[in-house]
Scaffold this motif. Sequence first.
Motif, short mmCIF file in Angstrom:
data_model
loop_
_atom_site.label_atom_id
_atom_site.label_comp_id
_atom_site.label_asym_id
_atom_site.label_seq_id
_atom_site.Cartn_x
_atom_site.Cartn_y
_atom_site.Cartn_z
N CYS A 148 56.15 46.21 101.41
CA CYS A 148 56.78 45.16 101.98
C CYS A 148 55.09 44.47 102.85
O CYS A 148 54.29 43.71 102.77
CB CYS A 148 57.63 44.34 102.69
SG CYS A 148 58.81 44.16 101.14
N TYR A 203 51.88 44.03 100.74
CA TYR A 203 51.19 42.88 100.49
C TYR A 203 51.54 41.57 101.05
O TYR A 203 50.44 40.56 100.99
CB TYR A 203 53.21 42.46 99.33
CG TYR A 203 52.81 42.86 97.81
CD1 TYR A 203 53.64 42.58 96.95
CD2 TYR A 203 52.26 44.15 97.75
CE1 TYR A 203 53.14 42.78 95.67
CE2 TYR A 203 52.53 44.82 96.36
CZ TYR A 203 52.12 43.98 95.37
OH TYR A 203 52.82 44.98 94.08
N ILE A 237 58.82 39.77 106.70
CA ILE A 237 58.33 38.96 105.38
C ILE A 237 59.69 38.93 104.26
O ILE A 237 61.15 40.24 104.62
CB ILE A 237 57.57 40.73 104.90
CG1 ILE A 237 56.74 40.93 105.89
CG2 ILE A 237 57.51 40.17 103.53
CD1 ILE A 237 55.50 42.73 105.78
N GLU A 238 60.56 38.24 104.44
CA GLU A 238 60.97 37.71 103.06
C GLU A 238 60.36 37.45 101.68
O GLU A 238 59.55 37.47 101.05
CB GLU A 238 62.02 36.07 103.60
CG GLU A 238 62.70 35.29 102.30
CD GLU A 238 62.94 34.39 103.41
OE1 GLU A 238 64.22 34.03 103.59
OE2 GLU A 238 62.21 33.37 102.55
N ASN A 239 61.52 38.47 100.70
CA ASN A 239 61.51 38.62 99.71
C ASN A 239 60.01 39.22 99.34
O ASN A 239 58.78 38.97 98.73
CB ASN A 239 61.73 36.72 98.56
CG ASN A 239 62.57 35.98 98.33
OD1 ASN A 239 63.70 37.04 98.20
ND2 ASN A 239 62.64 35.39 98.85
N GLY A 240 59.83 40.62 99.83
CA GLY A 240 59.00 41.12 100.15
C GLY A 240 58.08 41.66 98.74
O GLY A 240 58.91 42.27 97.58
N THR A 241 56.82 41.28 98.11
CA THR A 241 56.67 41.94 96.62
C THR A 241 56.78 41.00 95.46
O THR A 241 56.19 41.17 94.25
CB THR A 241 57.14 43.07 96.56
OG1 THR A 241 57.65 43.56 95.90
CG2 THR A 241 56.78 44.47 97.84
N ARG A 242 57.93 40.06 96.13
CA ARG A 242 58.31 38.86 94.63
C ARG A 242 58.02 37.47 94.69
O ARG A 242 56.66 37.71 95.30
CB ARG A 242 60.01 38.84 95.25
CG ARG A 242 60.80 40.34 95.38
CD ARG A 242 62.39 39.80 95.22
NE ARG A 242 62.75 40.70 95.69
CZ ARG A 242 64.64 41.46 94.85
NH1 ARG A 242 65.39 40.41 94.78
NH2 ARG A 242 64.52 42.83 95.25
N GLN A 286 58.22 35.51 98.40
CA GLN A 286 57.46 36.51 99.00
C GLN A 286 56.62 35.20 100.00
O GLN A 286 55.74 34.83 100.12
CB GLN A 286 56.60 37.09 98.79
CG GLN A 286 56.12 37.93 100.41
CD GLN A 286 55.49 39.23 100.29
OE1 GLN A 286 55.27 39.84 99.42
NE2 GLN A 286 53.91 39.13 101.43
N THR A 339 55.73 35.49 104.84
CA THR A 339 55.53 36.14 105.82
C THR A 339 55.34 34.62 107.45
O THR A 339 54.88 34.58 107.15
CB THR A 339 54.13 37.24 105.65
OG1 THR A 339 54.20 38.14 104.66
CG2 THR A 339 54.59 38.09 107.03
N SER A 375 65.12 40.41 104.12
CA SER A 375 63.94 40.45 104.94
C SER A 375 63.79 41.39 106.13
O SER A 375 64.37 42.38 105.89
CB SER A 375 63.54 39.41 105.78
OG SER A 375 63.84 37.93 105.47
N GLY A 422 51.55 35.71 98.48
CA GLY A 422 52.94 34.88 98.93
C GLY A 422 52.41 34.10 100.25
O GLY A 422 50.68 33.60 100.00
#
Length: 486
Positions: A338, A341, A411-416, A419, A421, A442, A460
């Motif tokens: 994460c 990303y 970082i929320e929903n990292g790599t998705r 995402q 930040t 997160s 993101g």
Amino acid sequence: MKLFPIFTDLKGRQVLVVGGGAVAERKIRSLLAAGADVLAGAPEFTPGLLELAREGQQLALRQEAFQPEWLGEAWLVVAATDDLELNRDIAQLAGQARLFINVVDDPELSSFQVPSIVDRSPLTIAISSSGAAPVLARRLRERIESLFDHSLGALATLAARHRTAIRRLRPGLQRRREFYDWLLDGPVSSALRAQRFDAAEQALLNELSKPETAPVGEVVLVGAGPGDPGLLTLNALRALNEADVILYDRLVSDEVLELARRDAERVFVGKTPGEDHNATQTRIHELMREHALAGRRVLRLKGGDAFVFGRGGEELEYLAGHGIPYRVVPGLTAGLACTAYAGIPLTHRAHAQSVRFITAHSSKQDDALDWPSLASEKQTLVFYMGVSQIKWLERQLLKHGRSGDTPFSLIENGTRARQRTLTGRLSELAALATYHGFQAPSLLVVGEVATLGPRLSWYGTHIDHLEGSHEQQPRPAGQELQPLHS
């Protein structure tokens, strides 16, 4: 437009192709190769089509303008003319007759698309872009062509010839699947690649003649990474395709689960806030044991890496204590993936010489963290599962000496796909997280390296509160930015 893929048996069935040019010829040759009876109509035909008709192929030519009665015996229709109005009329008539039609280079008028084909008959691989990007489908076909040896066609033919014996001598689904895996990876496939067809068939028969043994179950502990399926290891992907039962956690993404075998049993065993996690973990142990002792391949699928705040060690201890075979496939932990990303290096010569991974699943009553040590500068802190503890984390770090100006990134929903930040100063962590509505999953990063995020971010959305100017969501009516810490 999302298409439903099907493979049609056209042997002995009539397909109408309207058009006689080079495009029509390509379509007709593919249809003839599939065994279709083709009726082609056009004022003129290419020399190649005239030659095909003279050769006695299943091809009838009507050298005249389109006639609606041609639709009468057709199962499928292909409109391959350069007359847009004529193509539209043919599509309308086909629709009224409930016939599927492909209008070349016009997806809106088409009710089916002709895919790019990788032919390893009887194995066929088809690629479609739903008519939106045929060049992309062609490029993918070129890549796939290089991945699959031409001997796969002979292997599929051999397996089909002995299918009845395989089902009789390997009646259990798992044992039959294991046999087909052996067929693909063992001496039969090697012999076919060497064009030794008799030796390949004899190796298959020799394997079938061996007495069937009771299946031995096992558990494979797999780290699924933080969500992006592209971050799975090859071993993880192989385990997803071999599993009979998948026990998966809440943080395993739908995109990763989509890569699993379609007929695998999927059991959700994720933990949710407020429940008895020990009871849930006990159930997970029991399910692993139950399915493995029944001879199944059990995939214990965890978000991130099973050995980083994932209770993977506890699960292996349980399996080892009950004599159940197991393997481990590491995953890319969220603290590494994460942050990468989000463009945040965990260490940097100018900012941090060490990094610490910490679980925030603590409380005031159960706090064993060394806060004075965590408050030291020149180090990066990565807090897992910290959204519900944001206010408490901010207060503890400030209380034990960390400067309020220390940068952070959340970082929320990292790599998705969704995402986000958020970067700001530690003294405003809880207030900013609440203001922007950050939720689990997160990851919280505290340290000077967070200052690099806004400049190096590449994936993101990045919301920057360090420099005063920032991208942000519209503020809900009446909501003001207020500090939450005391």
